[in-house]
Design an enzyme around this catalytic site. Structure first.
Site, PDB file in Angstrom:
ATOM      1  CG  ASP A 487      46.780 -96.184 -49.277  1.00  0.00           C
ATOM      2  OD1 ASP A 487      46.958 -95.101 -48.923  1.00  0.00           O
ATOM      3  OD2 ASP A 487      47.653 -96.724 -49.770  1.00  0.00           O
TER       4      ASP A 487
HETATM    5  C1  BGC Z   1      45.199-101.998 -50.551  1.00  0.00           C
HETATM    6  C2  BGC Z   1      46.457-101.286 -50.001  1.00  0.00           C
HETATM    7  C3  BGC Z   1      46.924-100.150 -51.131  1.00  0.00           C
HETATM    8  C4  BGC Z   1      45.527 -99.407 -51.641  1.00  0.00           C
HETATM    9  C5  BGC Z   1      45.474 -98.339 -52.585  1.00  0.00           C
HETATM   10  C6  BGC Z   1      44.224-101.186 -51.203  1.00  0.00           C
HETATM   11  O1  BGC Z   1      43.353-101.794 -51.811  1.00  0.00           O
HETATM   12  O2  BGC Z   1      44.917-102.741 -49.685  1.00  0.00           O
HETATM   13  O3  BGC Z   1      47.524-101.818 -49.668  1.00  0.00           O
HETATM   14  O4  BGC Z   1      47.807 -99.191 -50.598  1.00  0.00           O
HETATM   15  O5  BGC Z   1      44.776-100.145 -52.108  1.00  0.00           O
HETATM   16  O6  BGC Z   1      46.036 -98.648 -53.824  1.00  0.00           O
HETATM   17  C1  NOJ Z   2      50.455-100.186 -49.945  1.00  0.00           C
HETATM   18  C2  NOJ Z   2      50.421 -98.743 -50.525  1.00  0.00           C
HETATM   19  O1  NOJ Z   2      51.254 -98.869 -51.728  1.00  0.00           O
HETATM   20  C3  NOJ Z   2      51.221 -97.800 -49.758  1.00  0.00           C
HETATM   21  O2  NOJ Z   2      51.155 -96.559 -50.058  1.00  0.00           O
HETATM   22  C4  NOJ Z   2      50.449 -98.023 -48.473  1.00  0.00           C
HETATM   23  O3  NOJ Z   2      51.136 -97.201 -47.300  1.00  0.00           O
HETATM   24  C5  NOJ Z   2      50.177 -99.466 -47.613  1.00  0.00           C
HETATM   25  N1  NOJ Z   2      49.530-100.194 -48.789  1.00  0.00           N
HETATM   26  C6  NOJ Z   2      49.192 -99.572 -46.755  1.00  0.00           C
HETATM   27  O4  NOJ Z   2      48.101 -99.312 -46.932  1.00  0.00           O
END
Ligand code: BGC
Ligand code: NOJ
Length: 814
Positions: A487
């Site tokens: 993400d």
């Molecule tokens: C986090 C990710 C997460 C994303 C969406 C980010 O701040 O680092 O791990 O998937 O937010 O919620």
């Molecule tokens: C946490 C999120 O829940 C997941 O959807 C995502 O793939 C990982 N972070 C990596 O960013």
């Protein structure tokens, strides 16, 4: 250093001191009513949706970190001294403190001044309530006069609004009190037909429902005025902050034990029958009273607890293994599936790190979670798949998340994550292999929940696949959109304004930046879809998918390979990301794992080369970091990934979610020693002895362990709700131990450490129980099978219609 120990026989983790480095929590409930509970009784409860139906209030990021929960106070009425058997919030020096977190229940107890108190908390199956069963025993040699005070703080249902809209909320709180039962009915007068209740089995000496009356002005939970004084004030909340507290007096002879039951529940009345008498404003209680009476009966509570134990026995009994490694056994047999059930139930919405208001159920996450629980609750997996598919957009794309209560998709944390649609194919194929329920593909499912737009589920899968074909970039690789699995790799964002959301800001048209990762995912999903089509007799569809997959594999070979590893992406200027050419972020874990997992590079030396590069550049003693070198500064064209200080989260943290991709890739490459070595590095049980470094619970995975660039290298964060649960379970059971559901039967393909003489497993699959014994008779991974004494060609135990329910499988590994 340890703060407790595993009691594997009882399937519990026993915490023996309350001051764990972080709250070590557990989940109560597994259907519709849920609670989070810490080892000092902190936490909260909700019905279905942690945001929209929050029963009790919890303040995140509090000081102390975990304050507010299901607190019981005991008061010695002879001395006036008082304490909490769960340590918090009073925090006296307790003896024999013990918290037993088990499957769907938690028992917390201790001894103070000769008084023993223990509370068993659980949510009975099929009920929307939680039981707190308190047992107090007098271990003194004199009579004890005690006061018990229960306490909870009600949340005004919508947790987001509850935490922000004080100008209204301080005026709307309403309760009703009957002997022993406190009803919380805020907003019941208008559009809600649900209320909460807090009941007590013993005759009460008093009660409180207004927070300030219970705590006293300028006081906190550590020193409630009612408790200090030894009497409640029978306050009735009008506005401000409704709470629930019962005051019960106990007189205990030496050696005597007394049980008191408290119930916290959620109840709905039919819209037209909310009030009794009908023209009053009084809650109609006819349907809830019998329920309350039932659960205030200790015999009924005991039976309900027994039923919960049996339920979990059944779930966990579907796959049990006995290997030479205790950490493998206890995670596979107990805690990993338990965590998979939690991620199924609440996705990423409610933990001590997920506030229950920020994120609903993610499309990507919920599909992947299926890999970890489909064997335990296939009917519920089916429902989940259909719910998820119904939020898919007509374009084949997906809302990034949906609310469990409304089952509607929302764009709260962005959309256009171009990997999303493919996870539906991954989830559905896992479901089909486990269950053989091909009928699901014919289920009519709408797009975006729009009536009239229904098409068979199979058509949704097709659209998922086409979604990428409609969005290819300059190298024939998939355009990344907002982001892919990661993400935080935001190649179209270019955000330079503080506070802008990396999840929703897009400043580029998105026609250039490509993801090698989605290329690999497309290949994996494409193979799965082609297999599905073939088995449905759609040979032409299947060849079409395979042709596209072959084209993508070619693009990956030509443009996705960097020489010693797979590239990560191309940015908005067409420059490489995750290449030896880069100054920072030269190699990323995701494509190495996922390409090999999808079978890319196994036919030439690329798979092994990529995995060797991972071993050299990314593997650490605490797990495999996400990329190297860490980004030392913010890169406008890369986005959130470079917003994290080096070593944390996606910026070179050990993101436990994708470590198993490497384990599976190693297994696919036939390297069992490495696969299991990586497995152990992040296995929480194997890290128990360094709990002071790891800090999170030693019985469940955390999303992240700080990487070697971080000052707190080895420290875990964000426990419980993470794709790590499902992927590790899938990696160890299906790829390392190699017991794999397939369309034609149970496939057996172990890739275990060379030093293991073998292992045993019991796996229930399609109505039969397979008793599997794997014996190593050579150093390789080749398999010879004998099924019920008869040799079988290949490595699949064929499905049989025979009447025998038990099948014995002897596996020789050579
Ligand atoms: C986090 C990710 C997460 C994303 C969406 C980010 O701040 O680092 O791990 O998937 O937010 O919620
Ligand atoms: C946490 C999120 O829940 C997941 O959807 C995502 O793939 C990982 N972070 C990596 O960013």
């Amino acid at each position: 250093m340890q703060y407790g120990y595993f009691d594997d026989e009882n399937r519990e983790y026993v915490i023996t001191r309350p001051d764990t480095p972080l709250p070590w929590i557990n989940y109560l409930g597994c259907q519709a009513f849920f609670g989070l509970i810490s080892n000092t009784a902190g936490g909260y409860s909700f019905y279905r949706d942690a945001r929209l139906r929050r029963l009790t209030r919890y303040r995140y990021n509090n000081v102390p970190f975990d304050l507010g929960g299901r607190y019981i106070y005991l008061r010695d009425d002879q001395s006036g001294d008082f304490w909490s058997p769960s340590w918090q919030p009073v925090c006296r020096d307790l003896e024999d403190y013990q918290c037993r977190h088990g499957m769907g229940y938690t028992i917390i107890g201790s001894r103070y001044q000769g008084m023993e108190a223990r509370t068993r908390y659980f949510v009975p199956l099929n009920e929307n309530l939680e039981v707190w069963e308190l047992t107090v025993t007098n271990r003194r040699d004199s009579v004890a006069e005690l006061s018990v005070f229960s306490s909870i703080e009600f949340c005004l249902w919508d947790a987001q609004d509850d935490a922000t809209n004080f100008q209204r909320n301080f005026s709307i709180g309403e309760v009703e009190v009957e002997p022993g039962v406190i009803y919380h009915k805020t907003e019941y007068r208008e559009r809600r037909n649900h209320f909460a209740y807090f009941a007590c089995s013993a005759p009460v000496a008093g009660f409180d429902t207004q927070r300030e009356a219970f705590l006293g002005p300028y006081r906190g939970w550590e020193r409630p005025l009612a408790v200090e004084r030894g009497s409640a004030s029978n306050s009735v909340a009008h506005g401000w902050a409704p709470v629930g507290s019962h005051h019960v007096k106990l007189r205990l002879q030496p050696g005597e034990s007394r049980r008191t039951i408290f119930l916290l529940g959620y109840h709905e009345n039919p819209a037209g029958r909310k009030f009794d008498p009908p023209d009053s404003q009084i809650i109609a209680k006819a349907s809830v009273r019998p329920l309350i009476a039932r659960y205030l009966d200790p015999a009924h509570v005991e039976a309900a607890f027994g039923a919960l134990r049996s339920y979990w026995c059944g779930l966990l009994g579907i796959c049990q293994v006995q290997t030479p490694d205790v950490h493998t056994d206890r995670m596979v047999n107990i805690w990993n599936p338990c965590q998979c059930m939690a991620t199924f139930n609440v996705s990423r919405s409610a933990s001590f790190y997920e506030s229950g208001i920020g994120r609903g159920l993610g499309f990507r996450d919920s599909n992947q979670d299926l890999l970890g629980f489909v064997h335990m609750v296939p009917e519920r997996a089916r429902e989940r798949i259909l719910d998820l598919a119904a939020t898919q957009l007509a374009s084949g794309g997906a809302y990034h998340q949906y609310q469990p209560l409304t089952k509607r998709g929302n764009n709260d944390i962005g959309s256009n994550f171009n990997d999303d649609p493919h996870w539906l194919i991954v989830g559905v194929s896992a479901y089909l292999k486990e269950t053989g329920d091909w009928g699901i593909l014919d289920e009519p499912v709408p797009y975006d929940n729009q009536p009239g737009s229904e098409q068979p589920l199979y058509a949704h899968l097709e659209r998922s696949f086409r979604y990428t074909l409609d969005r290819l970039g300059p190298h024939g690789l998939p355009l990344i959109g907002r982001a892919d699995w990661n993400d935080c790799l935001n190649l179209n964002c270019f955000s330079d304004t503080p506070g802008q959301s990396f999840q929703t800001t897009t400043n580029k048209d998105g026609n250039v930046a490509e993801s090698v990762f989605i290329g690999a995912l497309f290949v994996l999903a494409g193979h799965e879809l082609a297999d599905i089509a073939e088995r449905r007799g759609l040979g032409q569809d299947a060849s079409g998918y395979r042709a596209e997959v072959a084209r993508m594999e070619q693009a990956m070979r030509l443009h996705g390979w960097d020489g010693k590893w797979f590239l990560r992406a191309y940015d908005d200027s067409g420059r490489k990301v995750g290449s030896a050419e880069c100054e920072e972020g030269r190699i990323f874990i995701e494509p190495q794992g996922f390409a090999v997992l999808a079978g890319i590079g196994l036919e030439d030396e690329r798979a092994e080369a990529a995995l060797d590069s991972v071993g050299e550049m990314l593997a650490t003693e605490h797990g495999i970091v996400l990329q190297q070198p860490a980004f030392s500064r913010y890169y406008l064209h890369l986005g959130e990934i470079s917003s994290y200080p080096p070593g944390y989260k996606e910026n070179a943290g050990i993101f436990c979610h994708n470590n198993p991709w490497i384990m599976i890739a190693e297994a696919r490459a036939g390297r069992g020693d490495r696969a299991h070595d990586y497995y152990l590095r992040i296995n929480p049980s194997a890290r128990e002895s360094i709990s002071e470094v790891h800090r999170c619970e030693p019985y469940v995975y955390s999303q992240m362990i700080a990487g070697r660039d971080a000052p707190t290298y080895g420290e875990a964060k964000n426990s419980w709700l993470t794709g790590t649960a499902a992927w590790n379970y899938y990696a160890i059971t299906q790829w390392i131990l190699g017991i794999r559901p397939s369309y034609d039967g149970l496939e057996i393909a172990p890739v275990i450490p060379s030093g293991w003489p073998g292992f045993q497993a019991v796996r229930k699959f399609r109505g039969k129980t397979y008793h599997i014994t794997v014996t190593r008779s050579g150093s390789g991974n080749r398999v010879s099978l004998t099924v019920d004494g008869v040799p079988v060609t290949g490595n699949i135990v064929p499905l049989s219609n025979g009447s025998a329910t038990d099948v014995s499988v002897e596996v020789s590994l050579h």
